[in-house]
Design a protein around this motif. Structure first.
Motif, PDB file in Angstrom:
ATOM      1  N   GLN A  89      23.361  72.649  26.079  1.00  0.00           N
ATOM      2  CA  GLN A  89      23.192  71.371  25.827  1.00  0.00           C
ATOM      3  C   GLN A  89      24.836  71.094  24.834  1.00  0.00           C
ATOM      4  N   ILE A  90      25.480  71.668  26.003  1.00  0.00           N
ATOM      5  CA  ILE A  90      27.193  71.308  25.346  1.00  0.00           C
ATOM      6  C   ILE A  90      27.693  69.775  25.904  1.00  0.00           C
ATOM      7  N   PHE A  91      28.740  69.654  25.815  1.00  0.00           N
ATOM      8  CA  PHE A  91      29.425  68.341  26.442  1.00  0.00           C
ATOM      9  C   PHE A  91      29.973  67.972  27.901  1.00  0.00           C
ATOM     10  N   PRO A  92      29.292  67.596  28.352  1.00  0.00           N
ATOM     11  CA  PRO A  92      29.860  68.043  30.168  1.00  0.00           C
ATOM     12  C   PRO A  92      31.415  67.531  30.442  1.00  0.00           C
ATOM     13  N   ASN A  93      31.574  66.344  29.847  1.00  0.00           N
ATOM     14  CA  ASN A  93      32.653  65.562  29.664  1.00  0.00           C
ATOM     15  C   ASN A  93      33.876  65.783  28.870  1.00  0.00           C
ATOM     16  N   ASN A  99      34.445  69.706  22.779  1.00  0.00           N
ATOM     17  CA  ASN A  99      33.335  70.361  21.652  1.00  0.00           C
ATOM     18  C   ASN A  99      33.542  71.015  20.280  1.00  0.00           C
ATOM     19  N   LEU A 100      34.593  71.494  20.412  1.00  0.00           N
ATOM     20  CA  LEU A 100      34.292  72.173  19.523  1.00  0.00           C
ATOM     21  C   LEU A 100      35.256  71.501  18.356  1.00  0.00           C
ATOM     22  N   VAL A 101      35.625  70.794  17.919  1.00  0.00           N
ATOM     23  CA  VAL A 101      36.173  69.816  16.654  1.00  0.00           C
ATOM     24  C   VAL A 101      35.049  68.858  16.692  1.00  0.00           C
ATOM     25  N   ALA A 102      34.475  68.187  17.283  1.00  0.00           N
ATOM     26  CA  ALA A 102      33.191  67.224  17.366  1.00  0.00           C
ATOM     27  C   ALA A 102      33.049  67.150  16.149  1.00  0.00           C
ATOM     28  N   PHE A 103      32.389  68.737  15.540  1.00  0.00           N
ATOM     29  CA  PHE A 103      31.825  68.548  14.528  1.00  0.00           C
ATOM     30  C   PHE A 103      31.621  69.046  13.503  1.00  0.00           C
ATOM     31  N   SER A 104      32.696  70.322  13.660  1.00  0.00           N
ATOM     32  CA  SER A 104      33.465  70.912  12.552  1.00  0.00           C
ATOM     33  C   SER A 104      33.480  69.992  11.504  1.00  0.00           C
ATOM     34  N   ALA A 105      32.597  71.433  10.563  1.00  0.00           N
ATOM     35  CA  ALA A 105      32.495  70.841   8.323  1.00  0.00           C
ATOM     36  C   ALA A 105      32.542  72.635   8.413  1.00  0.00           C
ATOM     37  N   ASN A 106      32.962  72.538   7.024  1.00  0.00           N
ATOM     38  CA  ASN A 106      32.903  73.848   6.538  1.00  0.00           C
ATOM     39  C   ASN A 106      31.088  73.794   5.336  1.00  0.00           C
ATOM     40  N   ARG A 107      30.121  73.496   5.701  1.00  0.00           N
ATOM     41  CA  ARG A 107      29.038  73.706   5.061  1.00  0.00           C
ATOM     42  C   ARG A 107      28.161  74.162   3.713  1.00  0.00           C
ATOM     43  N   ARG A 125      38.216  83.744  26.099  1.00  0.00           N
ATOM     44  CA  ARG A 125      37.892  83.061  26.873  1.00  0.00           C
ATOM     45  C   ARG A 125      38.201  81.460  27.001  1.00  0.00           C
ATOM     46  N   LEU A 126      37.785  81.228  25.593  1.00  0.00           N
ATOM     47  CA  LEU A 126      37.141  79.100  25.349  1.00  0.00           C
ATOM     48  C   LEU A 126      38.960  79.356  25.114  1.00  0.00           C
ATOM     49  N   ARG A 127      39.318  79.954  24.636  1.00  0.00           N
ATOM     50  CA  ARG A 127      40.973  79.935  24.336  1.00  0.00           C
ATOM     51  C   ARG A 127      41.828  79.140  25.615  1.00  0.00           C
ATOM     52  N   GLU A 128      41.522  79.826  26.849  1.00  0.00           N
ATOM     53  CA  GLU A 128      42.011  80.431  28.028  1.00  0.00           C
ATOM     54  C   GLU A 128      41.635  78.995  28.689  1.00  0.00           C
ATOM     55  N   ARG A 129      40.156  78.733  28.582  1.00  0.00           N
ATOM     56  CA  ARG A 129      39.366  77.604  28.982  1.00  0.00           C
ATOM     57  C   ARG A 129      39.549  76.187  28.551  1.00  0.00           C
ATOM     58  N   SER A 130      40.405  76.313  27.181  1.00  0.00           N
ATOM     59  CA  SER A 130      40.084  74.694  26.299  1.00  0.00           C
ATOM     60  C   SER A 130      39.835  73.562  27.150  1.00  0.00           C
ATOM     61  N   ARG A 131      41.305  73.155  27.887  1.00  0.00           N
ATOM     62  CA  ARG A 131      41.443  72.567  28.143  1.00  0.00           C
ATOM     63  C   ARG A 131      40.383  71.826  29.797  1.00  0.00           C
ATOM     64  N   ASN A 132      40.072  72.783  29.446  1.00  0.00           N
ATOM     65  CA  ASN A 132      38.380  72.311  31.630  1.00  0.00           C
ATOM     66  C   ASN A 132      37.429  71.805  30.666  1.00  0.00           C
TER      67      ASN A 132
END
Length: 236
Positions: A89-93, A99-107, A125-132
């Motif tokens: 259930q990631i955000f496809p668009n 996706n990673l920063v949308a709900f970042s918090a330090n709970r 791999r996420l760093r490599e695909r960060s703009r995808n």
């Protein structure tokens, strides 16, 4: 070590159909615990009850010393429970980074919180695909992104529902190495999966559910020594 989550004698039903019959287990702070059992045996209902998506009929659920079984789901999330849901259930668009920063918090108010840099270190791999865009990722990359997104909330408890379902063996192994890393940094985690033999290599505690009841609980050495138990109740 003290328990961060205590599920005590809970019952739950959908309409007139009772699903859980006195489920009890606890997770110690810093441990990786598993919830095991075949499909349809009550694992998902147990998780839904912890998250406040399904009201229990009786019993109690305590998180960080506070009763949460009557709380709304958003309050439970803000208290520090995060889930990597089945199906990701990631955000496809949105891009990987969005996706990673949308709900970042330090709970958790951790001294070393999960940040974008740490997530990229955990999953290069996420760093490599960060703009995808999310929809451009493979299934394994989407699962890494879903785990990273949950960690960015810095939860006290991370729940992974069917963490390796449908993934190729090499990608499954990468996810398990991630879980081992999380254990090493003290991230309390509850894993719902079926690969018992692999899970016993790094998980601390296991609970097996059959028809809405806990039929076995114990640590990894004990479960490894009883393959008849997990073949009987999990069947993998």
């Amino acid at each position: 070590m003290s328990a961060i989550l205590k599920v005590q004698d809970i019952t739950a039903a959908y309409g007139s159909s009772q699903v859980l019959f006195g489920v009890t287990f606890e997770i110690k702070r810093g441990d990786i615990a598993t919830l095991l059992g075949r499909n349809g045996m009550g694992k998902s209902t147990t998780i839904r009850s912890i998250l406040g998506l399904n009201r229990i009929g009786s019993g109690s659920i305590t998180f960080n010393g506070q009763r949460i079984d009557a709380m709304a789901t958003d309050r439970i999330a803000r208290a520090g429970v995060a889930i990597v849901p089945e199906g990701r259930q990631i955000f496809p668009n949105l891009t990987v980074e969005e996706n990673l920063v949308a709900f970042s918090a330090n709970r958790s108010k951790a001294a070393e919180p999960w940040t974008l840099a740490r997530i990229y270190e955990l999953f290069p791999r996420l760093r490599e695909r960060s703009r995808n865009m999310g929809k451009q990722l493979s299934g394994g990359e989407q699962q890494m992104l879903a785990i990273g997104r949950a960690l960015m909330t810095n939860p006290h408890l991370l729940i992974l529902d069917e963490a390796t379902e449908g993934l190729a063996p090499l990608i499954r192994e990468e996810i398990w190495h991630c879980l081992e890393r999380l254990r090493s940094v003290g991230q309390t985690t509850l894993v719902i999966d079926k690969y018992v033999e692999r899970l016993t290599r790094f998980a601390d505690q296991h609970t097996i559910i059959e028809r809405g009841k806990v039929v076995w609980s114990g640590d990894s050495p004990t479960l490894r020594a009883a393959p008849d138990v997990w073949h009987r109740y999990v069947g993998v």
